[in-house]
Design a protein around this motif. Structure first.
Motif, PDB file in Angstrom:
ATOM      1  N   ASP A   1      -9.058  -4.013  -5.651  1.00  9.29           N
ATOM      2  CA  ASP A   1      -9.491  -2.565  -5.507  1.00  9.29           C
ATOM      3  C   ASP A   1      -9.012  -1.889  -6.661  1.00  9.29           C
ATOM      4  O   ASP A   1      -7.810  -2.220  -7.233  1.00  9.29           O
ATOM      5  CB  ASP A   1      -8.702  -2.251  -4.263  1.00  9.29           C
ATOM      6  CG  ASP A   1      -9.257  -2.527  -3.154  1.00  9.29           C
ATOM      7  OD1 ASP A   1     -10.678  -2.840  -3.016  1.00  9.29           O
ATOM      8  OD2 ASP A   1      -8.436  -2.930  -2.199  1.00  9.29           O
TER       9      ASP A   1
ATOM     10  N   THR B   1     -17.899  -9.577 -10.540  1.00 10.47           N
ATOM     11  CA  THR B   1     -17.952  -8.217 -11.249  1.00 10.47           C
ATOM     12  C   THR B   1     -17.072  -7.962 -12.290  1.00 10.47           C
ATOM     13  O   THR B   1     -16.029  -8.645 -12.335  1.00 10.47           O
ATOM     14  CB  THR B   1     -17.862  -7.055 -10.084  1.00 10.47           C
ATOM     15  OG1 THR B   1     -18.571  -7.304  -8.962  1.00 10.47           O
ATOM     16  CG2 THR B   1     -17.964  -5.588 -10.474  1.00 10.47           C
TER      17      THR B   1
ATOM     18  N   GLU C   1     -12.228   1.883  -5.401  1.00 15.52           N
ATOM     19  CA  GLU C   1     -13.272   1.260  -5.861  1.00 15.52           C
ATOM     20  C   GLU C   1     -13.185  -0.460  -5.981  1.00 15.52           C
ATOM     21  O   GLU C   1     -12.219  -1.069  -6.143  1.00 15.52           O
ATOM     22  CB  GLU C   1     -13.776   1.298  -7.276  1.00 15.52           C
ATOM     23  CG  GLU C   1     -14.889   0.602  -7.774  1.00 15.52           C
ATOM     24  CD  GLU C   1     -15.147   0.711  -9.333  1.00 15.52           C
ATOM     25  OE1 GLU C   1     -15.926  -0.047 -10.065  1.00 15.52           O
ATOM     26  OE2 GLU C   1     -14.433   1.503  -9.874  1.00 15.52           O
ATOM     27  N   ARG C   2     -14.059  -1.200  -4.912  1.00 17.67           N
ATOM     28  CA  ARG C   2     -13.900  -2.402  -4.751  1.00 17.67           C
ATOM     29  C   ARG C   2     -14.732  -3.290  -5.850  1.00 17.67           C
ATOM     30  O   ARG C   2     -15.793  -3.034  -6.189  1.00 17.67           O
ATOM     31  CB  ARG C   2     -14.625  -2.988  -3.431  1.00 17.67           C
ATOM     32  CG  ARG C   2     -14.821  -4.195  -3.213  1.00 17.67           C
ATOM     33  CD  ARG C   2     -13.667  -5.057  -3.002  1.00 17.67           C
ATOM     34  NE  ARG C   2     -12.680  -4.590  -1.741  1.00 17.67           N
ATOM     35  CZ  ARG C   2     -11.795  -5.436  -1.318  1.00 17.67           C
ATOM     36  NH1 ARG C   2     -11.688  -6.683  -1.703  1.00 17.67           N
ATOM     37  NH2 ARG C   2     -11.083  -4.927  -0.156  1.00 17.67           N
TER      38      ARG C   2
ATOM     39  N   GLU D   1     -15.411  -7.059  -6.960  1.00 19.90           N
ATOM     40  CA  GLU D   1     -15.784  -8.692  -6.468  1.00 19.90           C
ATOM     41  C   GLU D   1     -15.767  -9.492  -7.383  1.00 19.90           C
ATOM     42  O   GLU D   1     -15.790  -9.245  -8.622  1.00 19.90           O
ATOM     43  CB  GLU D   1     -17.155  -8.591  -5.560  1.00 19.90           C
ATOM     44  CG  GLU D   1     -17.370  -7.721  -4.435  1.00 19.90           C
ATOM     45  CD  GLU D   1     -16.425  -8.066  -3.192  1.00 19.90           C
ATOM     46  OE1 GLU D   1     -15.828  -9.058  -3.273  1.00 19.90           O
ATOM     47  OE2 GLU D   1     -16.000  -6.996  -2.328  1.00 19.90           O
TER      48      GLU D   1
ATOM     49  N   TRP E   1       0.786  -1.288  -0.005  1.00 20.29           N
ATOM     50  CA  TRP E   1      -0.051   0.233   0.028  1.00 20.29           C
ATOM     51  C   TRP E   1       0.785   1.442  -0.039  1.00 20.29           C
ATOM     52  O   TRP E   1       0.496   2.269  -0.554  1.00 20.29           O
ATOM     53  CB  TRP E   1      -1.033  -0.098   1.191  1.00 20.29           C
ATOM     54  CG  TRP E   1      -2.070  -0.765   0.805  1.00 20.29           C
ATOM     55  CD1 TRP E   1      -2.762  -2.158   1.123  1.00 20.29           C
ATOM     56  CD2 TRP E   1      -3.318  -0.446  -0.184  1.00 20.29           C
ATOM     57  NE1 TRP E   1      -3.746  -2.449   0.600  1.00 20.29           N
ATOM     58  CE2 TRP E   1      -4.036  -1.477  -0.261  1.00 20.29           C
ATOM     59  CE3 TRP E   1      -3.551   0.609  -0.863  1.00 20.29           C
ATOM     60  CZ2 TRP E   1      -5.333  -1.426  -1.162  1.00 20.29           C
ATOM     61  CZ3 TRP E   1      -4.559   0.544  -1.691  1.00 20.29           C
ATOM     62  CH2 TRP E   1      -5.526  -0.251  -1.840  1.00 20.29           C
TER      63      TRP E   1
ATOM     64  N   SER F   1      -6.225  -9.008  -4.843  1.00 19.59           N
ATOM     65  CA  SER F   1      -6.022 -10.038  -3.567  1.00 19.59           C
ATOM     66  C   SER F   1      -5.565 -11.341  -3.842  1.00 19.59           C
ATOM     67  O   SER F   1      -6.097 -11.817  -5.068  1.00 19.59           O
ATOM     68  CB  SER F   1      -7.247 -10.042  -2.850  1.00 19.59           C
ATOM     69  OG  SER F   1      -7.109 -10.925  -1.841  1.00 19.59           O
TER      70      SER F   1
ATOM     71  N   ALA G   1     -11.254 -10.769  -5.163  1.00 24.52           N
ATOM     72  CA  ALA G   1     -11.681  -9.546  -5.042  1.00 24.52           C
ATOM     73  C   ALA G   1     -10.257  -8.472  -5.276  1.00 24.52           C
ATOM     74  O   ALA G   1      -9.292  -9.074  -5.334  1.00 24.52           O
ATOM     75  CB  ALA G   1     -11.815  -8.939  -3.438  1.00 24.52           C
TER      76      ALA G   1
END
Length: 196
Positions: free
Chosen positions: A150, A171, A165-166, A168, A124, A143, A148
């Protein structure tokens, strides 16, 4: 008598880092973070599988699209902040600049990090450093422990959102910088997460 392992110098400039000959052959790759050489951990199988699958998908897309844009594995980049003391290595990058033999990738537009629990804080920190590079318009953080991701996308005014913005598993991940879309689940095809 056992040989003593030399530690890297405490602080160095970017030029000194490039000239430095790391004697620790067990370390595959190094970054320079605020003037300090930092060894990069070896990737887990899931991390490597995600890096290769996403690299393949992006590469195939860029070839079909035509043009100079290409995906690069572990591209060396220099953030704008403390640029004489930083050399970061994301997992993947996309640039449309002409190919070169430089140690640094010119004008990356998209950077991708695969997040592992063991290096989350460092990753990060790198991600926020990437936002200082003027050419970067999107950063994806994938991840390695669950399906998932970001997504950080630079706004029209040049600023970045405070919260990513996440995305999943079921998506669609859309990367405007290269006109690319993929169901997020598809990048996990070759990982143990796809089997579960």
């Amino acid at each position: 008598m056992a040989g003593l392992r030399k530690h890297p110098p405490a602080r160095m400039t970017l030029a000194e880092f490039f000239a430095w000959n790391a004697e620790d052959l067990a370390v595959r790759s190094w970054q320079l973070i605020d003037g300090e050489p930092v060894a990069m951990s070896p990737a887990t199988e899931a991390h490597g599988a995600l890096q290769m699958e996403l690299g393949r998908l992006l590469g195939n897309h860029l070839i079909a699209r035509g043009g100079l844009c290409r995906v690069i594995s572990e591209p060396g980049i220099v953030p704008r902040v403390l640029s004489d003391r930083n050399y970061r290595v994301p997992d993947l990058g996309v640039t449309c600049a002409p190919p070169s033999s430089n140690l640094m990738v010119a004008e990356p537009i998209l950077l991708i990090e695969i997040l592992s629990p063991s290096n989350e804080i460092e990753t990060w920190a790198n991600i926020w450093a990437y936002t200082t590079i003027p050419s970067v318009t999107e950063i994806v953080i994938v991840s390695s422990t669950r399906m998932a991701a970001d997504l950080l996308r630079r706004r029209a005014d040049g600023s970045w959102p405070e919260i990513p913005e996440r995305i999943e598993a079921d998506t669609i991940l859309t990367l405007d910088s290269i006109d690319f879309t993929v169901m997020l689940r598809d990048i996990y095809r070759t990982t143990v997460l796809a089997a579960g």
